[in-house]
Design a protein around this motif. Sequence first.
Motif, PDB file in Angstrom:
ATOM      1  N   UNK A 124      -4.167 -17.501  14.106  1.00  0.00           N
ATOM      2  CA  UNK A 124      -4.145 -16.064  13.844  1.00  0.00           C
ATOM      3  C   UNK A 124      -2.851 -15.655  13.149  1.00  0.00           C
ATOM      4  N   UNK A 125      -1.752 -16.316  13.512  1.00  0.00           N
ATOM      5  CA  UNK A 125      -0.482 -16.021  12.844  1.00  0.00           C
ATOM      6  C   UNK A 125      -0.516 -16.474  11.387  1.00  0.00           C
ATOM      7  N   UNK A 126      -1.116 -17.629  11.126  1.00  0.00           N
ATOM      8  CA  UNK A 126      -1.230 -18.103   9.746  1.00  0.00           C
ATOM      9  C   UNK A 126      -2.046 -17.120   8.902  1.00  0.00           C
ATOM     10  N   UNK A 127      -3.104 -16.568   9.483  1.00  0.00           N
ATOM     11  CA  UNK A 127      -3.898 -15.573   8.756  1.00  0.00           C
ATOM     12  C   UNK A 127      -3.098 -14.293   8.512  1.00  0.00           C
ATOM     13  N   UNK A 128      -2.278 -13.912   9.483  1.00  0.00           N
ATOM     14  CA  UNK A 128      -1.436 -12.738   9.303  1.00  0.00           C
ATOM     15  C   UNK A 128      -0.416 -12.981   8.189  1.00  0.00           C
ATOM     16  N   UNK A 129       0.175 -14.162   8.188  1.00  0.00           N
ATOM     17  CA  UNK A 129       1.104 -14.520   7.108  1.00  0.00           C
ATOM     18  C   UNK A 129       0.406 -14.474   5.753  1.00  0.00           C
ATOM     19  N   UNK A 130      -0.829 -14.951   5.727  1.00  0.00           N
ATOM     20  CA  UNK A 130      -1.587 -14.953   4.471  1.00  0.00           C
ATOM     21  C   UNK A 130      -1.843 -13.531   3.985  1.00  0.00           C
ATOM     22  N   UNK A 131      -2.210 -12.658   4.918  1.00  0.00           N
ATOM     23  CA  UNK A 131      -2.448 -11.249   4.541  1.00  0.00           C
ATOM     24  C   UNK A 131      -1.167 -10.571   4.088  1.00  0.00           C
ATOM     25  N   UNK A 132      -0.021 -11.085   4.557  1.00  0.00           N
ATOM     26  CA  UNK A 132       1.267 -10.464   4.241  1.00  0.00           C
ATOM     27  C   UNK A 132       2.090 -11.255   3.232  1.00  0.00           C
ATOM     28  N   UNK A 133       1.449 -12.176   2.525  1.00  0.00           N
ATOM     29  CA  UNK A 133       2.152 -12.938   1.502  1.00  0.00           C
ATOM     30  C   UNK A 133       2.782 -11.992   0.482  1.00  0.00           C
ATOM     31  N   UNK A 134       4.057 -12.217   0.203  1.00  0.00           N
ATOM     32  CA  UNK A 134       4.751 -11.398  -0.786  1.00  0.00           C
ATOM     33  C   UNK A 134       5.207 -10.057  -0.280  1.00  0.00           C
ATOM     34  N   UNK A 135       5.099  -9.807   1.034  1.00  0.00           N
ATOM     35  CA  UNK A 135       5.524  -8.529   1.608  1.00  0.00           C
ATOM     36  C   UNK A 135       6.722  -8.750   2.529  1.00  0.00           C
ATOM     37  N   UNK A 136       7.213  -7.635   3.076  1.00  0.00           N
ATOM     38  CA  UNK A 136       8.378  -7.675   3.963  1.00  0.00           C
ATOM     39  C   UNK A 136       7.958  -7.534   5.424  1.00  0.00           C
ATOM     40  N   UNK A 137       6.831  -8.093   5.786  1.00  0.00           N
ATOM     41  CA  UNK A 137       6.295  -7.944   7.142  1.00  0.00           C
ATOM     42  C   UNK A 137       7.300  -8.438   8.179  1.00  0.00           C
ATOM     43  N   UNK A 138       7.515  -7.635   9.210  1.00  0.00           N
ATOM     44  CA  UNK A 138       8.438  -7.992  10.286  1.00  0.00           C
ATOM     45  C   UNK A 138       7.706  -8.788  11.357  1.00  0.00           C
ATOM     46  N   UNK A 139       8.483  -9.449  12.214  1.00  0.00           N
ATOM     47  CA  UNK A 139       7.893 -10.178  13.333  1.00  0.00           C
ATOM     48  C   UNK A 139       7.157  -9.214  14.258  1.00  0.00           C
ATOM     49  N   UNK A 140       7.699  -8.018  14.407  1.00  0.00           N
ATOM     50  CA  UNK A 140       7.032  -7.016  15.245  1.00  0.00           C
ATOM     51  C   UNK A 140       5.683  -6.630  14.654  1.00  0.00           C
ATOM     52  N   UNK A 141       5.658  -6.404  13.340  1.00  0.00           N
ATOM     53  CA  UNK A 141       4.409  -6.051  12.679  1.00  0.00           C
ATOM     54  C   UNK A 141       3.375  -7.159  12.759  1.00  0.00           C
ATOM     55  N   UNK A 142       3.833  -8.396  12.625  1.00  0.00           N
ATOM     56  CA  UNK A 142       2.893  -9.516  12.701  1.00  0.00           C
ATOM     57  C   UNK A 142       2.381  -9.708  14.123  1.00  0.00           C
ATOM     58  N   UNK A 143       3.231  -9.452  15.117  1.00  0.00           N
ATOM     59  CA  UNK A 143       2.775  -9.550  16.507  1.00  0.00           C
ATOM     60  C   UNK A 143       1.658  -8.547  16.752  1.00  0.00           C
ATOM     61  N   UNK A 144       1.806  -7.344  16.219  1.00  0.00           N
ATOM     62  CA  UNK A 144       0.752  -6.335  16.357  1.00  0.00           C
ATOM     63  C   UNK A 144      -0.502  -6.738  15.590  1.00  0.00           C
TER      64      UNK A 144
END
Length: 412
Positions: A213-233
Amino acid sequence: MRYRSRVVDEDLRQRLSSTGAVVIEGPKACGKTATARNIAASEVLLDIDENARQAVAIDPRLVLEGATPRLIDEWQIEPSIWNHIRRSVDERDQPGQFILTGSAVPADDITRHTGAGRLTRLRLRPMTLFELERSTGALSLADLLNSSRPACPDPGLTIQELVELIAAGGWPGHLRLTLKQALRANRDYLEEIRRVDISRVDGVRRDPDKVGRLLRSLARNTGTYASATGMAEDVGGITVQTVLEYLASLERLMIIEDQPAWAPHLRSRSRLRSMPRRQFVDPSLAVAALRTSPEGLLKDINLLGFLFESLVVRDLRVYAQAMDAEILQYRDSTGLEVDAIMYCADGRWAAFEIKLGTGMVEQGAASLLKFADRVDTDKCGSPSLLAVITGAGYGYFRDDGVAVIPITALKP
């Protein structure tokens, strides 16, 4: 298969001529062993040679004997060998003794006795379009930084072909595969990461479902400034601390490589943002994590734009490394962003906006000129190059001083 020349080949030769050992690091399947074998005179493959691993347990020096440079492949499988290599380099007092390869960064305590002055590290990433022979190489990045004006015809790669290159990735082993087979191989690659490798790299069991699920979140946020907090959510059911631990493990496996921020001196009072941009080491991993396809990407132009940026950053990193430079990015409190900053060890710098379509060149050029006007050139120097990198079209030099460069024409 014949060996495909890599941009790092010359760097490897030069380092071996002056240093006792070179450690080639990079993600699994990026071509470390083939690159090392291309120059090594003998080898030992610790990941498949059980006898060699047993010899290391008895006397590590046994596996170090052989014609030089000697390849020690996947050395981190038997980390005790590190200090023996270090001592052997000292005793022989000659350059070019060993090439070590590894697909995971070992724990700090393993290399606490540093190899400073004895070993040097060389990063290998997946293949660029130029290495894949999908770039004409009509434009040299080194020449462009030395004031060469770009001029080249449209390389002729279609958007469909470019999307397929993004989805397949720069993995050398895919050169013999069909696109369908490459997509499957990338998904299998990530499956192995989430089920086995991420736990093995730390010796700590990780939940494969949460990793996925984290890998998918990273994929959705590729090229962005996503924070660890945002990815946890985004992931759900996972703490911020767990996200940080998982990210650290993925960094050690070298499958993610965030893009740090550049902090130049500014003329304006804008405040700099220090958040890194999230990036996979190759955009194909984001495609695999999302379980999409070239057809799916063509239906989501916003995602495709971010993945194209990721592909360009991958290539720029390889080319920049050959020039003793790094690839950064810029963002300030006014919302002004620059997709890639190339900062050289000698102080020169260049700025790039990355636009998939040629219709966005004007917007990219305007952002670059606005950014260049904010940089305090008395302290940072004037830019050696301002350029918009596109997915297609001609290479040329605009009247405002901004270059337009199709990525399928670029080489180091």
